[in-house]
Scaffold this motif. Structure first.
Motif, mmCIF file in Angstrom:
data_model
loop_
_atom_site.group_PDB
_atom_site.id
_atom_site.type_symbol
_atom_site.label_atom_id
_atom_site.label_comp_id
_atom_site.label_asym_id
_atom_site.label_seq_id
_atom_site.Cartn_x
_atom_site.Cartn_y
_atom_site.Cartn_z
ATOM 1 N N LEU A 142 0.823 -1.206 0.000
ATOM 2 C CA LEU A 142 0.000 0.000 0.000
ATOM 3 C C LEU A 142 0.858 1.257 0.000
ATOM 4 C CD1 LEU A 142 -2.796 1.368 0.223
ATOM 5 C CD2 LEU A 142 -2.589 1.164 2.710
ATOM 6 N N TYR A 143 1.988 1.229 0.707
ATOM 7 C CA TYR A 143 2.854 2.406 0.732
ATOM 8 C C TYR A 143 3.242 2.819 -0.687
ATOM 9 C CZ TYR A 143 3.536 1.227 5.718
ATOM 10 O OH TYR A 143 3.353 0.946 7.048
ATOM 11 N N ASP A 144 3.499 1.834 -1.543
ATOM 12 C CA ASP A 144 3.837 2.136 -2.937
ATOM 13 C C ASP A 144 2.720 2.923 -3.615
ATOM 14 O OD1 ASP A 144 6.399 0.956 -3.281
ATOM 15 O OD2 ASP A 144 5.485 -1.022 -3.324
ATOM 16 N N THR A 145 1.478 2.542 -3.316
ATOM 17 C CA THR A 145 0.323 3.193 -3.915
ATOM 18 C C THR A 145 0.072 4.573 -3.312
ATOM 19 O OG1 THR A 145 -0.667 1.014 -4.297
ATOM 20 C CG2 THR A 145 -2.139 2.918 -4.431
ATOM 21 N N VAL A 146 0.230 4.664 -1.996
ATOM 22 C CA VAL A 146 -0.039 5.929 -1.302
ATOM 23 C C VAL A 146 0.845 7.053 -1.824
ATOM 24 C CG1 VAL A 146 0.255 7.105 0.924
ATOM 25 C CG2 VAL A 146 -1.003 4.940 0.810
ATOM 26 N N VAL A 147 2.122 6.785 -2.008
ATOM 27 C CA VAL A 147 3.014 7.860 -2.440
ATOM 28 C C VAL A 147 2.664 8.353 -3.840
ATOM 29 C CG1 VAL A 147 4.926 7.174 -0.954
ATOM 30 C CG2 VAL A 147 4.747 6.187 -3.241
ATOM 31 N N GLY A 148 1.962 7.531 -4.625
ATOM 32 C CA GLY A 148 1.554 7.960 -5.955
ATOM 33 C C GLY A 148 0.226 8.680 -5.988
ATOM 34 N N LEU A 149 -0.608 8.484 -4.965
ATOM 35 C CA LEU A 149 -1.954 9.067 -4.964
ATOM 36 C C LEU A 149 -2.122 10.224 -3.987
ATOM 37 C CD1 LEU A 149 -4.205 5.866 -5.176
ATOM 38 C CD2 LEU A 149 -3.803 7.562 -6.977
ATOM 39 N N LEU A 150 -1.189 10.387 -3.058
ATOM 40 C CA LEU A 150 -1.327 11.415 -2.030
ATOM 41 C C LEU A 150 -0.778 12.740 -2.518
ATOM 42 C CD1 LEU A 150 -2.344 11.492 0.950
ATOM 43 C CD2 LEU A 150 0.060 11.249 1.639
ATOM 44 N N LYS A 151 -1.553 13.811 -2.303
ATOM 45 C CA LYS A 151 -1.080 15.150 -2.662
ATOM 46 C C LYS A 151 0.110 15.544 -1.783
ATOM 47 C CE LYS A 151 -5.618 16.864 -4.178
ATOM 48 N NZ LYS A 151 -6.694 17.875 -3.946
#
Length: 383
Positions: free
Chosen positions: A303-312
């Motif tokens: 999830l961390y991989d995804t969060v850094v791509g979707l979080l402003k």
């Protein structure tokens, strides 16, 4: 009792360098640093292995149990050196003794907690061990479903441990909980309400206030809808909800969540739905919250991989922090691990300690999933 166990009973004071010298001598002579009281008793009784319940009262257990109540700072430093020697010779941090307690549990019970040099050393050992196990897991081939179950049937696996099994399990909403119908696993419970309110507040603390419409937020795991109800009180511009379980989705539809203005329900596993958003590249979040069932820390690493791509850039990420929460020492170990892992992603994690006003009641639930008096609420942002 062996000579090693007798030494660590700390019968004479002061606890000085002589203890360290004798400890090194005994370990060099071949006595294992993991030699338990139970093994010693079996040997004295002429048995090859201990009989009865499996306990592992190790030399480390004896050492911390034997600490005098009035141990001085200098003696604590000596004991710390003794712990270092035992760890060097292979002592484990999380064996359970005859009372079902780990070394960290004993220190915790004796009020030697965060900030105490002995407790901190146990936590450090726990972090090192968990990271080593993870690395070994990465190097080992993963078993197939058939190898895990013997017949390839997901239905034979534990819904709390395997997501495929969970997603095919029947659920039941009670007055205070969401549980799996067959095993009575607690998927979500109402004692988490204050935690969800706090998490909602974090989600709206750092949002894009320049936007006339409000922030765009995402919650992963609807469950009982507690945090999503709190989120709706703040009228976000867009409120994405990731949910994979068919029974929960049916409940959401029944309660009208699909028809609420600004609500976008992403049906399916977040691994698929959020990856699709990431690939599209046209949706970014001011806040992301994560609280699923039957997932593990390895899933959070993904999830961390995804969060850094979707979080402003000014956004915030948080999650229900039940990692290792069956024991305070394990809870502390995983706090350190989370901080270390997030640092690798350029994220900084701060934990807010919260004394629980409502301690969990596990009536009609198969097993507890939180056993700590303090909850550590995470707020994660780009460093």
């Amino acid at each position: 009792m062996s000579s090693l166990h007798s030494l660590l009973a700390l019968d004479s004071r002061p606890i000085d360098e002589s203890y360290i010298s004798e400890l090194k001598r005994l370990l060099k002579s071949g006595i294992p640093a993991t030699y338990t009281l139970e093994q010693a008793a079996a040997h004295e009784a002429g048995q090859e292995d201990p009989e009865g319940p499996e306990f592992n009262t190790t030399p480390l257990h004896i050492l911390v149990r034997s600490l005098p109540d009035d141990v001085s700072d200098q003696e604590s430093k000596t004991v710390l050196e003794m712990m270092e020697v035992l760890f060097e010779y292979g002592a484990g941090w999380n064996f359970l003794d005859f009372e079902g307690k780990s070394v960290g549990d004993i220190l915790w019970d004796r009020r030697m907690r965060e900030g105490n040099i002995l407790y901190e050393r146990v936590v450090e050992a726990g972090v090192s061990a968990e990271l080593l196990l993870r690395k070994l897991g990465e190097l080992m081939p993963q078993p197939s479903v058939e190898e895990e179950t013997g017949d390839g049937e997901a239905s034979n696996r534990d819904a709390a441990e395997n997501q495929e099994t969970y997603l095919n399990s029947d659920l039941e909403y009670t007055d205070s909980a969401l549980v799996t119908k067959d095993n009575r696993d607690g998927v979500m419970m109402d004692w988490e309400t204050d935690i969800m309110r706090l998490a909602r507040d974090s989600m709206f603390k750092y949002g894009d206030t320049s936007s006339e419409t409000g922030p765009v937020v995402c919650n992963i795991g609807f469950g009982m809808g507690i945090i999503d109800t709190f989120i709706q009180e703040r009228s976000p511009a867009k409120h994405y909800i990731c949910e994979a379980h068919p029974a929960v989705l049916a409940r959401m539809r029944q309660e009208g969540w699909y028809d609420r203005p600004g609500v976008v329900v992403l049906e399916g596993r977040w691994q698929d739905t959020l990856s699709a958003l990431l690939d599209a590249g046209n949706v970014f979040f001011d806040a992301i919250y994560y609280d699923t069932f039957s997932e593990h820390y390895s899933d959070m690493l993904d999830l961390y991989d995804t969060v850094v791509g979707l979080l402003k850039p000014e956004g915030v990420f948080s999650f229900f922090n039940g990692l290792g929460a069956d024991r305070p020492v394990c809870y502390d170990v995983y706090r350190r691990i989370v901080e270390m892992d997030l640092r690798d992603y350029g994220l900084k994690c701060s934990f807010e300690p919260v004394q629980l006003s409502q301690l969990p009641s596990w009536k009609d639930v198969r097993r507890p999933y939180f056993a700590c008096e303090t909850y550590y609420h995470p707020e994660i942002r780009f460093a």
